[in-house]
Write a protein that holds these residues in place. Structure first.
Motif, PDB file in Angstrom:
ATOM      1  N   VAL B  92       0.951  -1.029  -0.079  1.00 53.18           N
ATOM      2  CA  VAL B  92       0.010  -0.044  -0.038  1.00 53.18           C
ATOM      3  C   VAL B  92       1.070   1.258   0.043  1.00 53.18           C
ATOM      4  N   CYS B  93       1.982   1.251   0.483  1.00 51.13           N
ATOM      5  CA  CYS B  93       2.975   2.267   0.616  1.00 51.13           C
ATOM      6  C   CYS B  93       3.123   3.118  -0.896  1.00 51.13           C
ATOM      7  N   PRO B  94       2.846   4.404  -1.094  1.00 48.99           N
ATOM      8  CA  PRO B  94       2.798   5.083  -2.254  1.00 48.99           C
ATOM      9  C   PRO B  94       4.221   5.690  -2.661  1.00 48.99           C
ATOM     10  N   THR B  95       5.094   5.540  -1.516  1.00 46.98           N
ATOM     11  CA  THR B  95       6.435   6.167  -1.892  1.00 46.98           C
ATOM     12  C   THR B  95       7.326   5.284  -2.193  1.00 46.98           C
ATOM     13  N   GLY B  96       7.209   3.981  -1.639  1.00 46.95           N
ATOM     14  CA  GLY B  96       8.416   3.094  -1.792  1.00 46.95           C
ATOM     15  C   GLY B  96       9.350   3.025  -0.500  1.00 46.95           C
ATOM     16  N   ALA B  97       8.835   3.683   0.519  1.00 51.56           N
ATOM     17  CA  ALA B  97       9.494   3.762   1.661  1.00 51.56           C
ATOM     18  C   ALA B  97       9.313   2.421   2.438  1.00 51.56           C
ATOM     19  N   SER B  98       8.322   1.767   2.093  1.00 51.21           N
ATOM     20  CA  SER B  98       8.137   0.356   3.010  1.00 51.21           C
ATOM     21  C   SER B  98       8.700  -0.746   1.970  1.00 51.21           C
ATOM     22  N   PHE B  99       9.408  -1.543   2.377  1.00 50.16           N
ATOM     23  CA  PHE B  99      10.051  -2.592   1.509  1.00 50.16           C
ATOM     24  C   PHE B  99      10.469  -3.895   2.255  1.00 50.16           C
ATOM     25  N   LEU B 108      11.242  -3.349   6.255  1.00 48.99           N
ATOM     26  CA  LEU B 108      11.679  -1.980   6.730  1.00 48.99           C
ATOM     27  C   LEU B 108      11.169  -0.841   6.227  1.00 48.99           C
ATOM     28  N   VAL B 109      11.267   0.466   6.884  1.00 46.77           N
ATOM     29  CA  VAL B 109      10.864   1.721   6.575  1.00 46.77           C
ATOM     30  C   VAL B 109      12.061   2.606   5.990  1.00 46.77           C
ATOM     31  N   ASP B 110      12.168   3.220   4.979  1.00 42.53           N
ATOM     32  CA  ASP B 110      13.433   4.125   4.642  1.00 42.53           C
ATOM     33  C   ASP B 110      12.603   5.430   5.038  1.00 42.53           C
ATOM     34  N   LYS B 113      12.269   8.314   2.985  1.00 36.47           N
ATOM     35  CA  LYS B 113      11.173   8.341   1.761  1.00 36.47           C
ATOM     36  C   LYS B 113      10.047   8.692   2.261  1.00 36.47           C
ATOM     37  N   CYS B 114       9.792   8.277   3.572  1.00 35.30           N
ATOM     38  CA  CYS B 114       8.306   7.997   3.987  1.00 35.30           C
ATOM     39  C   CYS B 114       7.606   9.419   4.301  1.00 35.30           C
ATOM     40  N   ILE B 115       6.638   9.694   3.613  1.00 28.69           N
ATOM     41  CA  ILE B 115       6.054  10.941   3.883  1.00 28.69           C
ATOM     42  C   ILE B 115       4.885  11.121   4.965  1.00 28.69           C
ATOM     43  N   GLY B 116       4.768   9.747   5.746  1.00 27.71           N
ATOM     44  CA  GLY B 116       4.072  10.000   6.868  1.00 27.71           C
ATOM     45  C   GLY B 116       2.397   9.980   6.911  1.00 27.71           C
ATOM     46  N   CYS B 117       2.195   9.012   5.606  1.00 29.53           N
ATOM     47  CA  CYS B 117       0.676   9.019   5.292  1.00 29.53           C
ATOM     48  C   CYS B 117      -0.017   7.967   6.169  1.00 29.53           C
ATOM     49  N   LYS B 118       0.519   7.204   6.752  1.00 32.67           N
ATOM     50  CA  LYS B 118       0.121   6.267   7.802  1.00 32.67           C
ATOM     51  C   LYS B 118      -0.562   5.106   7.174  1.00 32.67           C
ATOM     52  N   LEU B 119      -0.682   4.997   5.945  1.00 35.74           N
ATOM     53  CA  LEU B 119      -1.648   4.285   5.354  1.00 35.74           C
ATOM     54  C   LEU B 119      -1.055   2.615   5.621  1.00 35.74           C
ATOM     55  N   CYS B 120       0.262   2.414   5.741  1.00 36.67           N
ATOM     56  CA  CYS B 120       0.748   1.269   6.241  1.00 36.67           C
ATOM     57  C   CYS B 120       0.482   0.513   7.250  1.00 36.67           C
ATOM     58  N   SER B 121       0.347   1.634   8.222  1.00 40.08           N
ATOM     59  CA  SER B 121      -0.433   1.267   9.742  1.00 40.08           C
ATOM     60  C   SER B 121      -1.662   0.756   9.620  1.00 40.08           C
ATOM     61  N   ALA B 128       1.414  -3.581  14.023  1.00 34.02           N
ATOM     62  CA  ALA B 128       2.658  -3.441  14.471  1.00 34.02           C
ATOM     63  C   ALA B 128       3.552  -2.457  13.973  1.00 34.02           C
ATOM     64  N   ARG B 129       3.007  -1.336  13.241  1.00 34.47           N
ATOM     65  CA  ARG B 129       3.455  -0.134  13.168  1.00 34.47           C
ATOM     66  C   ARG B 129       3.241   1.104  13.754  1.00 34.47           C
ATOM     67  N   GLU B 130       4.005   1.729  14.569  1.00 36.08           N
ATOM     68  CA  GLU B 130       3.798   2.799  15.217  1.00 36.08           C
ATOM     69  C   GLU B 130       4.245   4.302  14.560  1.00 36.08           C
ATOM     70  N   VAL B 137       7.424  10.420  10.482  1.00 37.30           N
ATOM     71  CA  VAL B 137       7.597   9.298   9.656  1.00 37.30           C
ATOM     72  C   VAL B 137       6.911   7.870  10.547  1.00 37.30           C
ATOM     73  N   MET B 138       6.733   6.966   9.783  1.00 38.56           N
ATOM     74  CA  MET B 138       6.508   5.616  10.395  1.00 38.56           C
ATOM     75  C   MET B 138       7.714   4.756  10.745  1.00 38.56           C
ATOM     76  N   LYS B 139       7.330   4.199  12.019  1.00 40.83           N
ATOM     77  CA  LYS B 139       8.542   3.284  12.425  1.00 40.83           C
ATOM     78  C   LYS B 139       8.044   1.879  12.978  1.00 40.83           C
TER      79      LYS B 139
HETATM   80  S1  SF4 Z   1       3.593   6.252   6.460  1.00 38.39           S
HETATM   81 FE1  SF4 Z   1       3.793   3.957   5.517  1.00 38.39          FE
HETATM   82  S2  SF4 Z   1       2.573   4.032   3.748  1.00 38.39           S
HETATM   83 FE2  SF4 Z   1       2.916   6.107   4.178  1.00 38.39          FE
HETATM   84  S3  SF4 Z   1       5.033   6.588   3.095  1.00 38.39           S
HETATM   85 FE3  SF4 Z   1       5.596   6.206   5.016  1.00 38.39          FE
HETATM   86  S4  SF4 Z   1       5.885   4.014   5.035  1.00 38.39           S
HETATM   87 FE4  SF4 Z   1       4.877   4.501   3.200  1.00 38.39          FE
END
Ligand code: SF4
Ligand code: SF4
Ligand code: SF4
Lengths: 309, 241
Positions: B92-99, B108-110, B113-121, B128-130, B137-139
């Protein structure tokens, strides 16, 4: 799920904007003079403002808005990315359309049709962001994209009708698409809520812990005594009795009153008609925001299961 | 790149023994301690000593009560990222930060690159993601990627912090993709299972169920038990009753 106001504003405003674009395109294709002259810049511009304001608001809830461009890269797997790509792509034909209207050049069917299709595809992508999440039962339903598309079209049709009444070109016949679309949107939403009331949760504490095979599982102690991100973001669920009341208000304000007022506005003329349409738009906005708030607030995320909720 | 790899060379993960976990939260606190200076540092806390403390944790220990046929039982339940094979948080990650890493399957989360959209959580069914609101950013659990390959540590210390800290050995770390590994043998021997299999995430981490409860039944002293010891016990029993 926590109802974030920026997302509520984005999905309702952009949805209405894309719906308005589609109505304008349909009327333009049907050869309506008001949809083919320079005055059509007004609905086109209003749609552009609604969509752009919504998109800007949607970046407000990001932790790093300055990196928002990165969201365009993962369209191969992510509906959020697809939404962004489609929303930006839609600006292309829409600007060509505006330019031709301004120059009073012939518009042809391709540009409006292309704009409308990209706009509706954006709405579909938005709905799929939610509908693709298996972790939220209330969203992982085929009705969700239908609800989003119908409400976008129907709310756009109310705006379109309001603009026609204000421009003095509306007839009673114009109220027909508004009524049809709103009826469909209302029935869709009503079916969605009926589905929700019968929905069995996909995951339970028994499957979440795997301890269901041993006996009945209940939560004894949480890992933390205070709130945390998980509870704040995903633990929010509105009380059932409030939800029932709010659903009724949302349906009344968004789906029932605006089409009736649109009919009233089309058959009466002058300032009363304008006033009636103003009221219709205000009620529509209230109803849509309520409906979207409920969409989040009624949705339970599977993580709440771990907390015994 | 948020397309999931077809396969990963290894499937590194944890095996958590619900039978031996005593719910001491040592794994959670050591995780917090290590990762506060690790790959996704800091694990920000807000208002830590105030009325409403809040903060980012990668590992949280729940406690559950199970009503069994032989009475109730407390089961402590640590939960961290399960490094799923079919991780919805990644796609679901739009940026490629999650891989998900091809070499070892770690998710992991880069943070750059993470825009903090929270969709992955939202997409992770396990919570498991906070999100770190301070960093925007997501961690999440890194499977201590900065320990397990860390050549500055003794070879024996190259395990996740939570595994090293557990006083009862309830956490094991290894390659669950290798049937010959110790963790795979453990999973086979103890009937390890997936959490929320119905969500279709194919988690790598496995949980071992509590062992069957042997009901405690009071054994009456048998008259026919042999030996001097039991004769003595029988005599004491007679005198006392
Ligand atoms: S919050 Fe999650 S889904 Fe959104 S960009 Fe960051 S890692 Fe990707
Ligand atoms: S446990 Fe959640 S965060 Fe971890 S890989 Fe699976 S879905 Fe993603
Ligand atoms: S593997 Fe590392 S990051 Fe993950 S829960 Fe254990 S200590 Fe925390």
């Amino acid at each position: 799920m926590n109802p974030a106001y920026s997302i509520i504003f984005f999905t309702t405003a952009a949805g209405a904007g894309y719906g308005l674009l589609t109505m304008l395109a349909l009327y333009a294709l049907a050869g309506d003079p008001a949809a083919n002259g320079r005055e059509a810049l007004l609905p086109l511009g209003l749609a552009g403002v609604l969509v752009s304001a919504g998109l800007l608001a949607s970046t407000l809830h990001l932790g790093h808005p300055e990196r928002a461009w990165r969201a365009l890269s993962q369209w191969r797997s992510s509906w959020l990315s697809r939404e962004g790509v489609l929303a930006i792509a839609c600006y292309g034909p829409a600007l060509v359309w505006a330019w031709r209207l301004w120059r009073e050049a012939p518009i042809g069917p391709v540009v409006p049709a292309f704009t409308a299709v990209l706009g509706l595809a954006t709405v579909y992508a938005t709905s799929q962001i939610y509908a693709s999440l298996k972790s939220v039962d209330a969203w992982h339903l085929r009705l969700v994209p239908a609800n989003y598309l119908l409400l976008a079209l129907a709310s756009g049709s109310v705006l379109w009708q309001a603009l026609r009444v204000w421009a003095g070109v509306a007839t009673a016949v114009d109220a027909l698409p508004v009524a049809t679309l709103m009826l469909a949107a209302g029935v869709g939403k009503w079916r969605y809520w009926r589905t929700l009331s019968r929905l069995a949760p996909t995951s339970t504490l028994a499957t979440a812990t795997g301890l269901g095979t041993l006996g009945t599982v209940s939560s004894l102690a949480w890992p933390h005594t205070e709130q945390n991100y998980l509870l704040k973001e995903m633990g929010f669920v509105v009380a059932r009795r409030h939800a029932d009341k709010l659903r009724r208000i949302a349906l009344l304000c968004a789906c029932i009153l605006p089409p009736l007022l649109a009919l009233g506005g089309s058959v009466s003329g002058g300032w009363p008609a304008s006033l009636i349409m103003g009221l219709a738009v205000a009620l529509l906005a209230l109803g849509l925001v309520l409906e979207r708030w409920l969409f989040f607030a009624e949705a339970r995320h599977s993580v709440s299961v771990f907390y015994g909720r | 790149m948020t397309m999931l790899p077809q396969t990963t060379a290894k499937k590194l993960g944890l095996v958590i023994d619900l039978d031996t976990c005593v719910g001491c939260h040592a794994c959670a606190t050591s995780c917090k301690q290590w990762n506060d200076a690790g790959h996704s540092a800091p694990l920000t806390d807000t208002d830590p000593y105030g009325a409403a403390p809040d903060g980012v944790w990668f590992n949280r220990v729940h406690s559950y009560e199970v009503q069994t046929a032989h009475g109730s039982k407390t089961v402590n339940f640590p939960k961290s990222c399960l490094h799923c094979d079919n991780a919805p948080c990644v796609t679901v990650c739009p940026t490629g930060a999650s891989f998900k890493r091809v070499e070892d399957g770690i998710v992991l989360v880069d943070a750059d690159k993470c825009i903090g959209c929270k969709l992955c959580s939202w997409a992770c069914p396990y919570g498991a993601r906070e999100y770190d609101a301070t960093d925007g950013v997501m961690k999440k659990c890194t499977l201590c990627v900065d320990r397990i390959y860390n050549e500055n540590l003794d070879a024996a210390a190259r395990v996740p912090a939570c595994v090293a800290a557990c006083p009862t050995g309830a956490r094991s770390f290894g390659d669950l993709g290798d049937p010959a590994s110790g963790v795979s043998a453990l999973v086979r021997a103890r009937g390890g299972y997936d959490l929320m299999p119905e969500q279709g995430c194919a988690p790598v981490n496995q949980y071992l169920p509590p062992r069957a409860v042997t009901p405690l039944v009071q054994q009456p002293l048998s008259r026919h038990a042999g030996g001097i010891e039991s004769a003595l016990l029988r005599w004491i029993d007679r005198v006392l009753s």
